[in-house]
Design a protein around this motif. Structure first.
Motif, PDB file in Angstrom:
ATOM      1  N   ALA A  47       0.831  -1.205   0.000  1.00 13.30           N
ATOM      2  CA  ALA A  47       0.000   0.000   0.000  1.00 13.30           C
ATOM      3  C   ALA A  47       0.864   1.253   0.000  1.00 13.30           C
ATOM      4  N   LEU A  48       1.884   1.282   0.852  1.00 11.61           N
ATOM      5  CA  LEU A  48       2.766   2.447   0.907  1.00 11.61           C
ATOM      6  C   LEU A  48       3.498   2.626  -0.420  1.00 11.61           C
ATOM      7  N   LEU A  49       3.988   1.545  -0.980  1.00 12.96           N
ATOM      8  CA  LEU A  49       4.742   1.636  -2.223  1.00 12.96           C
ATOM      9  C   LEU A  49       3.886   2.198  -3.357  1.00 12.96           C
ATOM     10  N   VAL A  50       2.661   1.711  -3.523  1.00 13.84           N
ATOM     11  CA  VAL A  50       1.834   2.228  -4.623  1.00 13.84           C
ATOM     12  C   VAL A  50       1.362   3.651  -4.342  1.00 13.84           C
ATOM     13  N   ALA A  51       1.180   4.008  -3.067  1.00 14.52           N
ATOM     14  CA  ALA A  51       0.798   5.385  -2.736  1.00 14.52           C
ATOM     15  C   ALA A  51       1.922   6.350  -3.123  1.00 14.52           C
ATOM     16  N   ILE A  52       3.154   6.004  -2.796  1.00 11.65           N
ATOM     17  CA  ILE A  52       4.302   6.840  -3.174  1.00 11.65           C
ATOM     18  C   ILE A  52       4.425   6.886  -4.699  1.00 11.65           C
ATOM     19  N   PHE A  53       4.258   5.746  -5.338  1.00 13.11           N
ATOM     20  CA  PHE A  53       4.293   5.636  -6.801  1.00 13.11           C
ATOM     21  C   PHE A  53       3.278   6.601  -7.412  1.00 13.11           C
ATOM     22  N   GLY A  54       2.070   6.641  -6.853  1.00 11.85           N
ATOM     23  CA  GLY A  54       1.045   7.553  -7.347  1.00 11.85           C
ATOM     24  C   GLY A  54       1.431   9.006  -7.149  1.00 11.85           C
ATOM     25  N   CYS A  55       1.951   9.327  -5.971  1.00  8.21           N
ATOM     26  CA  CYS A  55       2.371  10.713  -5.695  1.00  8.21           C
ATOM     27  C   CYS A  55       3.430  11.170  -6.684  1.00  8.21           C
ATOM     28  N   LEU A  56       4.426  10.335  -6.917  1.00  4.34           N
ATOM     29  CA  LEU A  56       5.522  10.702  -7.808  1.00  4.34           C
ATOM     30  C   LEU A  56       5.033  10.939  -9.231  1.00  4.34           C
ATOM     31  N   ARG A  57       4.043  10.195  -9.657  1.00  4.82           N
ATOM     32  CA  ARG A  57       3.530  10.298 -11.028  1.00  4.82           C
ATOM     33  C   ARG A  57       2.457  11.360 -11.177  1.00  4.82           C
ATOM     34  N   ALA A  58       1.814  11.758 -10.078  1.00  2.84           N
ATOM     35  CA  ALA A  58       0.729  12.735 -10.164  1.00  2.84           C
ATOM     36  C   ALA A  58       1.185  14.154  -9.888  1.00  2.84           C
ATOM     37  N   ARG A 115      11.609  13.389  -7.103  1.00  5.56           N
ATOM     38  CA  ARG A 115      12.074  12.314  -6.226  1.00  5.56           C
ATOM     39  C   ARG A 115      11.415  12.546  -4.871  1.00  5.56           C
ATOM     40  N   PRO A 116      11.282  11.483  -4.066  1.00  4.03           N
ATOM     41  CA  PRO A 116      10.732  11.713  -2.720  1.00  4.03           C
ATOM     42  C   PRO A 116      11.645  12.624  -1.898  1.00  4.03           C
ATOM     43  N   LEU A 117      11.043  13.355  -0.984  1.00  5.09           N
ATOM     44  CA  LEU A 117      11.794  14.153  -0.025  1.00  5.09           C
ATOM     45  C   LEU A 117      12.223  13.198   1.094  1.00  5.09           C
ATOM     46  N   HIS A 118      13.492  13.224   1.446  1.00  2.48           N
ATOM     47  CA  HIS A 118      14.019  12.375   2.515  1.00  2.48           C
ATOM     48  C   HIS A 118      14.672  13.246   3.579  1.00  2.48           C
ATOM     49  N   PHE A 119      14.971  12.636   4.681  1.00  2.00           N
ATOM     50  CA  PHE A 119      15.701  13.314   5.749  1.00  2.00           C
ATOM     51  C   PHE A 119      17.058  12.668   5.918  1.00  2.00           C
ATOM     52  N   THR A 120      18.062  13.491   6.207  1.00  2.00           N
ATOM     53  CA  THR A 120      19.386  12.958   6.505  1.00  2.00           C
ATOM     54  C   THR A 120      19.317  12.168   7.810  1.00  2.00           C
ATOM     55  N   SER A 121      20.379  11.458   8.115  1.00  3.80           N
ATOM     56  CA  SER A 121      20.399  10.646   9.339  1.00  3.80           C
ATOM     57  C   SER A 121      20.579  11.495  10.592  1.00  3.80           C
ATOM     58  N   GLY A 122      21.007  12.713  10.427  1.00  2.00           N
ATOM     59  CA  GLY A 122      21.183  13.584  11.589  1.00  2.00           C
ATOM     60  C   GLY A 122      22.502  13.368  12.307  1.00  2.00           C
ATOM     61  N   THR A 123      23.499  12.831  11.605  1.00  2.00           N
ATOM     62  CA  THR A 123      24.782  12.553  12.258  1.00  2.00           C
ATOM     63  C   THR A 123      25.502  13.826  12.692  1.00  2.00           C
ATOM     64  N   THR A 124      25.197  14.952  12.060  1.00  2.00           N
ATOM     65  CA  THR A 124      25.847  16.212  12.456  1.00  2.00           C
ATOM     66  C   THR A 124      24.876  17.123  13.195  1.00  2.00           C
ATOM     67  N   GLY A 125      23.857  16.557  13.786  1.00  2.00           N
ATOM     68  CA  GLY A 125      22.822  17.328  14.483  1.00  2.00           C
ATOM     69  C   GLY A 125      21.489  16.661  14.235  1.00  2.00           C
ATOM     70  N   ARG A 126      20.449  17.444  14.117  1.00  2.00           N
ATOM     71  CA  ARG A 126      19.138  16.854  13.847  1.00  2.00           C
ATOM     72  C   ARG A 126      18.980  16.557  12.356  1.00  2.00           C
ATOM     73  N   PRO A 127      18.113  15.608  12.002  1.00  2.00           N
ATOM     74  CA  PRO A 127      17.892  15.298  10.590  1.00  2.00           C
ATOM     75  C   PRO A 127      17.421  16.522   9.815  1.00  2.00           C
ATOM     76  N   LYS A 128      17.898  16.624   8.581  1.00  2.20           N
ATOM     77  CA  LYS A 128      17.543  17.761   7.728  1.00  2.20           C
ATOM     78  C   LYS A 128      16.834  17.250   6.479  1.00  2.20           C
ATOM     79  N   ALA A 129      15.817  17.994   6.038  1.00  5.70           N
ATOM     80  CA  ALA A 129      15.074  17.631   4.844  1.00  5.70           C
ATOM     81  C   ALA A 129      15.932  17.852   3.602  1.00  5.70           C
ATOM     82  N   VAL A 130      15.879  16.895   2.670  1.00  6.48           N
ATOM     83  CA  VAL A 130      16.612  16.983   1.415  1.00  6.48           C
ATOM     84  C   VAL A 130      15.637  16.677   0.287  1.00  6.48           C
ATOM     85  N   TRP A 131      15.535  17.615  -0.658  1.00  2.95           N
ATOM     86  CA  TRP A 131      14.654  17.408  -1.796  1.00  2.95           C
ATOM     87  C   TRP A 131      15.286  18.043  -3.014  1.00  2.95           C
TER      88      TRP A 131
END
Length: 169
Positions: A47-58, A115-131
């Motif tokens: 369900a999650l995979l097809v939902a993301i698939f739909g978002c990316l294509r729409a 591409r999906p927006l992801h967050f860094t691992s936060g190794t240098t502080g808190r996670p940061k959004a990357v898009w």
């Protein structure tokens, strides 16, 4: 083709297209507009995979969060982005189960709009959004060609997702 934890349950491209369009129609029915961000906080599932698939294509920018985040971690990360909806596992399944009029289903592009927006691992502080932003047709095709050239994917391949979809890999 998507293979799940249950080897008897697979989703082929045609079924993924139908489910992705149904999910996108569900987002529209909730007032989410093309170009907006949609956050997911759900474990890996078909369900999650097809939902993301739909978002990316729409034309929605999916934000994929780990389902294992604490409330504090999730709220801290969501404070850095502007999702119009935060979708959990139950909401995702419910949107995929909606009966929608075929005329209400928005057309899905054959290419990914971003591409999906992801967050860094936060190794240098808190996670940061990357898009990387919205992709024009040439950039989207270039990414598709890179993946095909690098991995040699064919239509006969099965894709097994072994890591959380919240990981950029």
């Amino acid at each position: 083709r998507v293979v799940t934890a249950n080897p008897a349950y697979r989703i082929d491209r045609a079924e993924a297209d139908v489910l992705a369009a149904r999910f996108v129609a569900g987002l529209h029915s909730q007032g989410v507009k093309i170009g907006e961000q949609v956050a997911f906080r759900a474990p890996n599932s078909p369900a999650l995979l097809v939902a993301i698939f739909g978002c990316l294509r729409a034309g929605f920018a999916p934000i994929v969060l780990s389902a294992k985040l604490t409330t504090h971690e999730r709220e801290s990360m969501l404070a850095d982005v502007t999702p119009s909806a935060v979708i959990d596992d139950e909401t995702c399944r419910n949107l995929l189960a909606l009966e929608v009029d075929p005329g209400d289903v928005p057309a899905l592009d054959d290419r990914f709009q971003c591409r999906p927006l992801h967050f860094t691992s936060g190794t240098t502080g808190r996670p940061k959004a990357v898009w990387s932003g919205w992709l024009n047709e040439d950039a989207s095709e270039g990414l598709r060609r890179d993946e095909l050239d690098c991995w040699g994917f064919t239509s006969a391949d099965e894709h097994w997702v072994c890591s959380p979809l919240s990981h950029s890999a």
